[in-house]
Design an enzyme around this catalytic site. Sequence first.
Site, PDB file in Angstrom:
ATOM      1  N   HIS A 209      78.344  61.293  23.602  1.00  0.00           N
ATOM      2  CA  HIS A 209      79.271  61.140  22.481  1.00  0.00           C
ATOM      3  C   HIS A 209      80.347  60.108  22.811  1.00  0.00           C
ATOM      4  CE1 HIS A 209      77.355  64.753  20.904  1.00  0.00           C
ATOM      5  NE2 HIS A 209      78.003  64.566  19.768  1.00  0.00           N
ATOM      6  N   HIS A 251      81.895  68.816  28.710  1.00  0.00           N
ATOM      7  CA  HIS A 251      81.939  67.787  29.761  1.00  0.00           C
ATOM      8  C   HIS A 251      83.138  67.937  30.671  1.00  0.00           C
ATOM      9  CE1 HIS A 251      78.705  65.201  28.304  1.00  0.00           C
ATOM     10  NE2 HIS A 251      79.122  65.494  27.080  1.00  0.00           N
TER      11      HIS A 251
HETATM   12  C1  LIG Z   1      65.251  58.311  18.060  1.00  0.00           C
HETATM   13  C2  LIG Z   1      65.763  59.423  18.872  1.00  0.00           C
HETATM   14  C3  LIG Z   1      65.130  59.678  20.182  1.00  0.00           C
HETATM   15  C4  LIG Z   1      66.807  60.138  18.439  1.00  0.00           C
HETATM   16  C5  LIG Z   1      67.417  61.242  19.200  1.00  0.00           C
HETATM   17  C6  LIG Z   1      68.827  61.434  18.757  1.00  0.00           C
HETATM   18  C7  LIG Z   1      69.452  62.532  19.530  1.00  0.00           C
HETATM   19  C8  LIG Z   1      68.878  63.879  19.480  1.00  0.00           C
HETATM   20  C9  LIG Z   1      70.519  62.285  20.267  1.00  0.00           C
HETATM   21  C10 LIG Z   1      71.176  63.299  21.135  1.00  0.00           C
HETATM   22  C11 LIG Z   1      72.633  63.311  20.856  1.00  0.00           C
HETATM   23  C12 LIG Z   1      73.324  64.250  21.783  1.00  0.00           C
HETATM   24  C13 LIG Z   1      73.280  65.693  21.511  1.00  0.00           C
HETATM   25  C14 LIG Z   1      73.934  63.763  22.874  1.00  0.00           C
HETATM   26  C15 LIG Z   1      74.648  64.587  23.872  1.00  0.00           C
HETATM   27  O1  LIG Z   1      75.956  64.146  23.893  1.00  0.00           O
HETATM   28  P1  LIG Z   1      76.911  64.580  25.054  1.00  0.00           P
HETATM   29  O2  LIG Z   1      78.244  63.984  24.698  1.00  0.00           O
HETATM   30  O3  LIG Z   1      76.950  66.051  25.085  1.00  0.00           O
HETATM   31  O4  LIG Z   1      76.355  63.976  26.309  1.00  0.00           O
END
Ligand SMILES: CC(C)=CCC/C(C)=C/CC/C(C)=C/COP(=O)(O)O
EC number: 3.1.3.-
Length: 290
Positions: A209, A251
């Site tokens: 994020h 985090h």
């Molecule tokens: C095209 C594709 C592979 C889309 C996936 C999009 C997706 C599920 C992104 C994940 C976003 C997410 C939950 C990130 C984690 O964020 P942190 O700030 O917790 O590291």
Amino acid sequence: MPSPRRNAEGRPLAACAPSSSGSPAHGGGGGRFEFQSLLSSRAPGADPTCARLRASESPVHRRGSFPLAGAGSSPALPSPLPEEDRMDLNPSFLGIALRSLLAIDLWLSKKLGVCAGESSSWGSVRPLMKLLEISGHGIPWLLGTLYCLSRSDSWAGREVLMNLLFSLLLDLLLVALIKGLVRRRRPAHNQMDMFFTLSVDKYSFPSGHATRAALVSRFILNHLVLAIPLRVLVVLWAFILGLSRVMLGRHNVTDVAFGFFLGYMQYSIVDYCWLSPHNAPVLFVLWNQP
Ligand SMILES: CC(C)=CCC/C(C)=C/CC/C(C)=C/COP(=O)(O)O
């Protein structure tokens, strides 16, 4: 028959090298143990209890028996320390600095994790923080960009959106790669109740994020003509989104700080490789097919 002595986790101490019971460093030095464990560079799979026992049994740790000081009075020279213990006793300045930074990071992150659960001190603002979380999630940004691309009727607009799409995909790839390599666990107080995650999202370094917030806000500030209040709002959104990751307990502070840095640098990559109808005509022609 006396039952074997056990460590704090209930494992028998007999599994380790023999220990000298009643060692002062062992019995009364709780603080010393914490310091040792902070300094020790543990081999993967090594039992920390054994490592501590070995260190406490070494002559250096026995009060009044430093090897050189006692050389004249003691006929038997102590055996040399095992390699890993020598490393423990001579930590580099960088090692100490890094471990201290990590200790501060863990302490500060725990203190700031005030929305980590419903019962936390700021638990009532948790739903708001989770809304903020969705505003920086990969799915809405990807879907929103694809939707705008499909609606865009100008070449300039399409070029910007195509590069935004490229940025978002590059970000997902780099974050997944680093998370998979570093494999830092999320803080213990985190509740894993995030909306749509990938398998690498069980790891916390860096914050996806935070990278997205820094990347997207720098992208917007460079490619959209916005009034000053809106520009301030974009920067505020990125900052609060990063802070909310720590407040939610998702985090540690260093995950978010590195995430901001990485996202900022990612924009420089995107800017350097800027896609245009001149250097990537295929992309633009393909997109314009009916
Ligand atoms: C095209 C594709 C592979 C889309 C996936 C999009 C997706 C599920 C992104 C994940 C976003 C997410 C939950 C990130 C984690 O964020 P942190 O700030 O917790 O590291």
